[in-house]
Design a protein around this motif. Structure first.
Motif, short mmCIF file in Angstrom:
data_model
loop_
_atom_site.label_atom_id
_atom_site.label_comp_id
_atom_site.label_asym_id
_atom_site.label_seq_id
_atom_site.Cartn_x
_atom_site.Cartn_y
_atom_site.Cartn_z
N ALA A 51 0.83 -1.21 0.00
CA ALA A 51 0.00 0.00 0.00
C ALA A 51 0.87 1.26 0.00
CB ALA A 51 -0.93 -0.01 1.21
N ARG A 52 1.99 1.22 0.73
CA ARG A 52 2.93 2.35 0.74
C ARG A 52 3.47 2.61 -0.66
NH1 ARG A 52 8.16 0.52 3.33
NH2 ARG A 52 8.18 -0.51 1.31
N GLU A 53 3.82 1.54 -1.38
CA GLU A 53 4.34 1.69 -2.74
C GLU A 53 3.30 2.32 -3.66
OE1 GLU A 53 7.49 1.33 -3.56
OE2 GLU A 53 7.95 0.67 -1.53
N ALA A 54 2.04 1.92 -3.51
CA ALA A 54 0.97 2.49 -4.33
C ALA A 54 0.81 3.98 -4.05
CB ALA A 54 -0.35 1.76 -4.07
N ARG A 55 0.95 4.35 -2.79
CA ARG A 55 0.85 5.76 -2.40
C ARG A 55 2.01 6.56 -2.99
NH1 ARG A 55 0.44 4.61 2.44
NH2 ARG A 55 2.54 5.04 3.15
N GLN A 56 3.24 6.02 -2.90
CA GLN A 56 4.42 6.74 -3.36
C GLN A 56 4.53 6.78 -4.89
OE1 GLN A 56 7.73 4.76 -1.46
NE2 GLN A 56 7.37 5.78 0.49
N GLU A 57 4.25 5.65 -5.55
CA GLU A 57 4.47 5.55 -6.99
C GLU A 57 3.27 5.98 -7.83
OE1 GLU A 57 6.03 1.71 -8.05
OE2 GLU A 57 7.69 1.87 -6.62
N ALA A 58 2.05 5.80 -7.29
CA ALA A 58 0.85 6.10 -8.07
C ALA A 58 -0.05 7.14 -7.43
CB ALA A 58 0.06 4.81 -8.31
N GLY A 59 0.23 7.52 -6.19
CA GLY A 59 -0.59 8.53 -5.52
C GLY A 59 -1.99 8.06 -5.20
N VAL A 60 -2.16 6.75 -4.94
CA VAL A 60 -3.49 6.23 -4.62
C VAL A 60 -3.49 5.57 -3.25
CG1 VAL A 60 -4.22 5.94 -7.02
CG2 VAL A 60 -3.05 4.05 -5.86
N THR A 61 -4.64 5.67 -2.59
CA THR A 61 -4.85 5.01 -1.30
C THR A 61 -6.20 4.30 -1.36
OG1 THR A 61 -5.86 6.99 -0.36
CG2 THR A 61 -3.49 6.69 0.01
N GLY A 62 -6.37 3.34 -0.46
CA GLY A 62 -7.63 2.61 -0.42
C GLY A 62 -7.53 1.42 0.50
N LYS A 63 -8.31 0.40 0.20
CA LYS A 63 -8.36 -0.81 1.03
C LYS A 63 -7.48 -1.88 0.41
CE LYS A 63 -11.65 -3.93 3.25
NZ LYS A 63 -10.79 -4.11 4.39
N ILE A 64 -6.40 -2.23 1.13
CA ILE A 64 -5.47 -3.25 0.65
C ILE A 64 -5.86 -4.61 1.22
CG2 ILE A 64 -3.78 -2.89 2.52
CD1 ILE A 64 -2.56 -3.38 -1.01
N ALA A 65 -5.79 -5.64 0.39
CA ALA A 65 -6.08 -7.01 0.86
C ALA A 65 -4.99 -7.45 1.83
CB ALA A 65 -6.15 -7.95 -0.33
N THR A 88 5.23 -10.41 -4.69
CA THR A 88 3.96 -10.86 -4.11
C THR A 88 2.97 -9.71 -4.28
OG1 THR A 88 5.12 -12.25 -2.52
CG2 THR A 88 2.82 -11.71 -2.03
N VAL A 89 1.83 -10.01 -4.90
CA VAL A 89 0.87 -8.98 -5.30
C VAL A 89 -0.34 -8.98 -4.37
CG1 VAL A 89 -0.64 -8.18 -7.17
CG2 VAL A 89 1.60 -9.20 -7.70
N TYR A 90 -0.74 -7.76 -3.95
CA TYR A 90 -1.92 -7.56 -3.11
C TYR A 90 -2.89 -6.65 -3.86
CZ TYR A 90 0.97 -9.43 0.61
OH TYR A 90 1.76 -10.26 1.36
N LEU A 91 -4.17 -7.01 -3.83
CA LEU A 91 -5.18 -6.16 -4.46
C LEU A 91 -5.41 -4.92 -3.61
CD1 LEU A 91 -7.86 -8.77 -5.60
CD2 LEU A 91 -5.97 -7.80 -6.92
N LEU A 92 -5.53 -3.79 -4.27
CA LEU A 92 -5.80 -2.51 -3.59
C LEU A 92 -7.01 -1.87 -4.25
CD1 LEU A 92 -4.93 -0.17 -1.63
CD2 LEU A 92 -3.76 0.80 -3.61
N TRP A 93 -8.13 -1.83 -3.52
CA TRP A 93 -9.32 -1.14 -4.03
C TRP A 93 -9.16 0.34 -3.73
CZ3 TRP A 93 -12.55 -3.14 -7.40
CH2 TRP A 93 -12.56 -4.52 -7.53
N VAL A 94 -8.98 1.13 -4.77
CA VAL A 94 -8.65 2.55 -4.63
C VAL A 94 -9.87 3.35 -4.20
CG1 VAL A 94 -7.88 4.61 -5.88
CG2 VAL A 94 -6.78 2.39 -6.31
N LYS A 95 -9.66 4.17 -3.17
CA LYS A 95 -10.71 5.08 -2.68
C LYS A 95 -10.36 6.53 -2.98
CE LYS A 95 -12.42 2.06 0.91
NZ LYS A 95 -12.48 1.74 2.32
N LYS A 96 -9.04 6.82 -3.08
CA LYS A 96 -8.64 8.22 -3.29
C LYS A 96 -7.43 8.29 -4.21
CE LYS A 96 -7.61 12.46 -0.86
NZ LYS A 96 -7.35 13.13 0.39
N GLU A 97 -7.50 9.23 -5.16
CA GLU A 97 -6.36 9.52 -6.04
C GLU A 97 -5.87 10.93 -5.72
OE1 GLU A 97 -6.64 8.56 -10.33
OE2 GLU A 97 -8.66 7.87 -9.82
#
Length: 136
Positions: A51-65, A88-97
């Motif tokens: 989830a941290r990587e998604a925030r840093q690299e894509a600017g998205v936050t949400g619910k991580i599996a 290892t991949v985790y699904l992240l349902w994005v709530k905020k961009e």
């Protein structure tokens, strides 16, 4: 050669007609399409690190599996070294961009439908993970 471990987030959102869209980011070195990924942390769970990587690299936050969705391998080329990395991949349902994020100047982010996203990525196992979302 032994593989090193990374964690990655597969950012998703519901699109019109109840379809799923996948967010991909461009890599910093070659500009190819990838998912946000990076090294695990001793101070956080693997899913939180993804989830941290998604925030840093894509600017998205949400619910991580909490449980992994799957994994894939790629070759990381660094100067004269080539290392095999297992992600290892985790699904992240994005709530905020976010409009601004840490690596915005270094990467592009684009939402794709499942079929298009699967064609954009190079790694066959990642392609299969994305295509499997159509059956979910």
């Amino acid at each position: 050669m032994p593989s090193l471990k990374q964690v990655g987030a597969l950012p998703l959102r519901k699109a019109p007609k109840n379809t799923i869209e996948v967010l991909l980011v461009s890599s910093r070195d070659t500009g190819r399409w990838v998912i946000p990924k990076g090294w695990p942390s001793k101070r956080m769970t693997d899913s939180a690190a993804a989830a941290r990587e998604a925030r840093q690299e894509a600017g998205v936050t949400g619910k991580i599996a909490k449980e992994p969705y799957g994994s894939y391998r790629y070759r990381k080329i660094e100067k004269e070294n080539v290392r095999l990395i297992e992600v290892t991949v985790y699904l992240l349902w994005v709530k905020k961009e976010k409009k601004q994020w840490k690596e915005k100047a270094q990467r592009n982010r684009v939402w794709f439908d499942i079929e298009t996203a699967s064609r954009k990525v190079r790694e066959p196992k990642l392609r299969a993970l994305i295509l499997a979302l159509a059956d979910a």
